[in-house]
Write a protein that holds these residues in place. Structure first.
Motif, mmCIF file in Angstrom:
data_model
loop_
_atom_site.group_PDB
_atom_site.id
_atom_site.type_symbol
_atom_site.label_atom_id
_atom_site.label_comp_id
_atom_site.label_asym_id
_atom_site.label_seq_id
_atom_site.Cartn_x
_atom_site.Cartn_y
_atom_site.Cartn_z
ATOM 1 N N GLY A 5 0.815 -1.211 0.000
ATOM 2 C CA GLY A 5 0.000 0.000 0.000
ATOM 3 C C GLY A 5 0.851 1.263 0.000
ATOM 4 N N TYR A 6 1.937 1.234 0.756
ATOM 5 C CA TYR A 6 2.851 2.379 0.808
ATOM 6 C C TYR A 6 3.479 2.623 -0.563
ATOM 7 N N ASP A 7 3.959 1.552 -1.183
ATOM 8 C CA ASP A 7 4.588 1.675 -2.507
ATOM 9 C C ASP A 7 3.590 2.176 -3.551
ATOM 10 N N LYS A 8 2.364 1.719 -3.472
ATOM 11 C CA LYS A 8 1.325 2.156 -4.413
ATOM 12 C C LYS A 8 1.047 3.654 -4.240
ATOM 13 N N LEU A 9 0.987 4.112 -3.000
ATOM 14 C CA LEU A 9 0.752 5.527 -2.723
ATOM 15 C C LEU A 9 1.915 6.392 -3.222
ATOM 16 N N VAL A 10 3.146 5.918 -3.036
ATOM 17 C CA VAL A 10 4.321 6.645 -3.526
ATOM 18 C C VAL A 10 4.268 6.747 -5.052
ATOM 19 N N ALA A 11 3.889 5.657 -5.719
ATOM 20 C CA ALA A 11 3.809 5.662 -7.184
ATOM 21 C C ALA A 11 2.729 6.628 -7.674
ATOM 22 N N GLU A 12 1.575 6.648 -6.994
ATOM 23 C CA GLU A 12 0.502 7.582 -7.362
ATOM 24 C C GLU A 12 0.964 9.026 -7.213
ATOM 25 N N LEU A 13 1.633 9.318 -6.106
ATOM 26 C CA LEU A 13 2.130 10.667 -5.866
ATOM 27 C C LEU A 13 3.159 11.057 -6.931
ATOM 28 N N ARG A 14 4.071 10.170 -7.230
ATOM 29 C CA ARG A 14 5.092 10.452 -8.237
ATOM 30 C C ARG A 14 4.446 10.721 -9.602
ATOM 31 N N HIS A 15 3.418 9.950 -9.954
ATOM 32 C CA HIS A 15 2.725 10.141 -11.234
ATOM 33 C C HIS A 15 2.032 11.505 -11.270
ATOM 34 N N MET A 16 1.387 11.878 -10.170
ATOM 35 C CA MET A 16 0.714 13.184 -10.131
ATOM 36 C C MET A 16 1.718 14.323 -10.287
ATOM 37 N N GLU A 17 2.863 14.194 -9.616
ATOM 38 C CA GLU A 17 3.858 15.268 -9.653
ATOM 39 C C GLU A 17 4.610 15.346 -10.983
ATOM 40 N N ILE A 57 -2.287 16.125 -4.136
ATOM 41 C CA ILE A 57 -0.853 15.905 -3.894
ATOM 42 C C ILE A 57 -0.519 16.173 -2.429
ATOM 43 N N ARG A 58 -1.000 17.283 -1.891
ATOM 44 C CA ARG A 58 -0.734 17.610 -0.474
ATOM 45 C C ARG A 58 -1.306 16.535 0.449
ATOM 46 N N TYR A 59 -2.511 16.038 0.133
ATOM 47 C CA TYR A 59 -3.135 15.003 0.956
ATOM 48 C C TYR A 59 -2.269 13.739 0.958
ATOM 49 N N LYS A 60 -1.837 13.295 -0.204
ATOM 50 C CA LYS A 60 -1.020 12.079 -0.286
ATOM 51 C C LYS A 60 0.333 12.274 0.400
ATOM 52 N N GLN A 61 0.890 13.477 0.306
ATOM 53 C CA GLN A 61 2.148 13.763 1.000
ATOM 54 C C GLN A 61 1.961 13.660 2.513
#
Length: 151
Positions: A5-17, A57-61
């Motif tokens: 779940g952590y890795d998936k969230l990091v990937a989503e954040l990276r894609h958004m940014e 992005i801020r929420y996921k961070q």
């Protein structure tokens, strides 16, 4: 939360940014070039999209900043806890279900992951195989028996 779940969230954040945000910035620049901003619908829509995206992005961070990855090897399978996979039987209709108790950010019913904050997960927490629990859900009362617990 789980490492997956952590890795998936990091990937989503990276894609958004790296993908979505530059696209929105390009759309704003393109709309700005079209002239008068007071009546430019494309500009206002792109700015609204930028605000929405920056909020996500801020929420996921924040979620990642406060997340704790749980070491699955240190979890026992003797009682229901976070990241436990639980097989249960609805005693009213003998319907068998299997759920994984997940963090609220990982919950996805299609994948069989229910939030630890859900009524069913709350009722199952710290229970053992063979225990029966009663859960109040919007549809009424459920009587569930725990058939197995695994990690």
């Amino acid at each position: 939360m789980s490492q997956e779940g952590y890795d998936k969230l990091v990937a989503e954040l990276r894609h958004m940014e790296t993908v979505e945000l530059p696209q929105v910035r390009d759309a704003i620049a393109e709309a700005r070039d079209k002239g008068d901003l007071s009546e430019n619908f494309e500009y206002h829509a792109a700015k609204r999209e930028q605000g929405r995206l920056l909020g996500r992005i801020r929420y996921k961070q924040r979620v990642l900043a406060h997340a704790r990855v749980i070491d699955m090897s240190k979890l026992g399978a003797d009682s229901v806890q976070l990241l436990s996979k639980v097989a249960i039987t609805n005693l009213a209709n003998n319907n068998k279900m299997t759920y994984t108790i997940a963090s609220p950010h990982e919950a996805d019913l299609r994948e069989g992951k229910i939030s630890i904050k859900s009524p069913i997960a709350q009722a199952l927490l710290n229970k053992r195989v063979g225990d029966t629990v009663e859960v109040r859900v919007p549809a009424g009362m459920l009587k569930l028996r725990i058939e197995s617990i695994s990690q």
